[in-house]
Design an enzyme around this catalytic site. Structure first.
Site, PDB file in Angstrom:
ATOM      1  N   HIS A   6     139.979  27.665  73.086  1.00  0.00           N
ATOM      2  CA  HIS A   6     141.535  26.863  73.030  1.00  0.00           C
ATOM      3  C   HIS A   6     142.147  26.972  74.549  1.00  0.00           C
ATOM      4  O   HIS A   6     142.467  27.744  74.949  1.00  0.00           O
ATOM      5  CB  HIS A   6     142.460  27.771  71.992  1.00  0.00           C
ATOM      6  N   HIS A  48     149.409  21.305  78.201  1.00  0.00           N
ATOM      7  CA  HIS A  48     149.974  21.460  76.736  1.00  0.00           C
ATOM      8  C   HIS A  48     151.418  20.932  76.548  1.00  0.00           C
ATOM      9  O   HIS A  48     151.721  20.233  75.608  1.00  0.00           O
ATOM     10  CB  HIS A  48     149.978  22.967  76.327  1.00  0.00           C
TER      11      HIS A  48
HETATM   12  O1  G3P Z   1     144.506  22.138  68.285  1.00  0.00           O
HETATM   13  C1  G3P Z   1     144.889  23.424  67.683  1.00  0.00           C
HETATM   14  C2  G3P Z   1     146.143  23.964  68.658  1.00  0.00           C
HETATM   15  O2  G3P Z   1     145.921  23.733  69.887  1.00  0.00           O
HETATM   16  C3  G3P Z   1     147.515  23.308  68.165  1.00  0.00           C
HETATM   17  O3  G3P Z   1     148.473  23.789  68.583  1.00  0.00           O
HETATM   18  O4  G3P Z   1     150.401  24.130  70.139  1.00  0.00           O
HETATM   19  O5  G3P Z   1     148.396  25.130  70.786  1.00  0.00           O
HETATM   20  O6  G3P Z   1     148.463  22.824  70.768  1.00  0.00           O
HETATM   21  P1  G3P Z   1     149.048  23.880  69.981  1.00  0.00           P
HETATM   22 CA    CA Z   2     146.482  22.221  71.386  1.00  0.00          CA
END
Ligand code: G3P
Ligand code: CA
Length: 240
Positions: A6, A48
């Site tokens: 992630h 992000h």
């Molecule tokens: O793609 C899953 C996750 O990344 C979504 O939430 O806020 O971490 O982009 P965020």
């Molecule tokens: Ca994300």
């Protein structure tokens, strides 16, 4: 089950940077997840937030800065990468989930440019996701073969039936579900519907044993994690 880093290996390295993606690969991730925005000069960059304030040593909206301006700043020594640079780093086969960050600043242009680039970079190993399902439906208008995912958050509660209908019409590849919502009736309904329709289940962000056991029980196709090594180890011991 596949393990995706992630924002790269973000538990240990600066999120959404080339270093973080390189480390996710080194520590055994099957793929990476990242977030994209459009700069003032229409370059697709990986970050992000809509601003650089939280992750870089500067401040300002990405949409109001050129790539050159953005490159004046760093995140623990790492410059903001373009999506193109990430594709160059990971090569033509490594798996990637590109999240279109169009839920705060809507941008068909970001969708258009991202789809165009992905189509030049072996699109079969790419999943495109967004909380903004309109962006995903637009991506489908642009290409009938791309692997597209609806990302789910609190904003989708109460709209499940309509989303299920759109998923079938648009040939949605996966539902990317928040693991923190496990046990909610709407999650169970979405998982059952997905299984019936052959839509894959992706969970984010799976960082501990309890969430990983839930993902295994629900037969997730992908888990997206900050903790690449830890989740890889849990999966390996489960398979032994
Ligand atoms: O793609 C899953 C996750 O990344 C979504 O939430 O806020 O971490 O982009 P965020
Ligand atoms: Ca994300």
């Amino acid at each position: 089950m596949l393990v995706y880093g992630h924002r790269g290996y973000s538990a240990k390295y600066p999120e959404n940077t080339l270093l973080s993606f390189q480390k996710a690969i080194e520590y055994g991730a099957d793929g990476i997840e990242l977030d994209v925005h459009l700069t003032k000069d229409k370059k697709i960059v990986v970050c992000h937030d809509e601003t650089i304030d939280r992750t870089f040593n500067g401040s300002g909206l990405i949409s109001e800065m050129t790539l050159e301006e953005l490159r004046r700043y760093d995140s623990q020594g790492q410059k903001i990468p373009t999506l193109e640079e990430v594709f160059d780093l990971i090569g033509p086969l490594f798996k990637i989930n590109v999240e279109l960050k169009t839920d705060v600043i809507e941008s068909d242009e970001l969708v258009f440019r991202t789809v165009k680039l992905i189509k030049e970079r072996n699109p079969d190993r790419v999943i495109i996701s967004s909380f903004n399902h309109k962006s995903i439906l637009y991506a489908r208008e642009l290409d009938k073969n791309l692997k597209l995912a609806f990302l789910f958050g609190e904003q989708h509660i109460g709209k499940i039936k309509e989303i299920e209908k759109q998923s079938v019409e648009a040939g949605i590849f996966s539902y990317n579900l928040p693991v923190y919502a496990k046990g909610m009736a709407e999650m169970d309904e979405l998982i059952d519907f997905a299984k019936d329709q052959g839509i894959k289940i992706v969970f984010w962000t799976v960082d501990d044993k309890e969430d990983m056991e839930y993902a295994i029980e629900k037969e997730a196709y992908i888990v997206i994690t900050n903790e690449v090594e830890k989740i890889r180890e849990i999966l390996t011991s489960h398979l032994e």
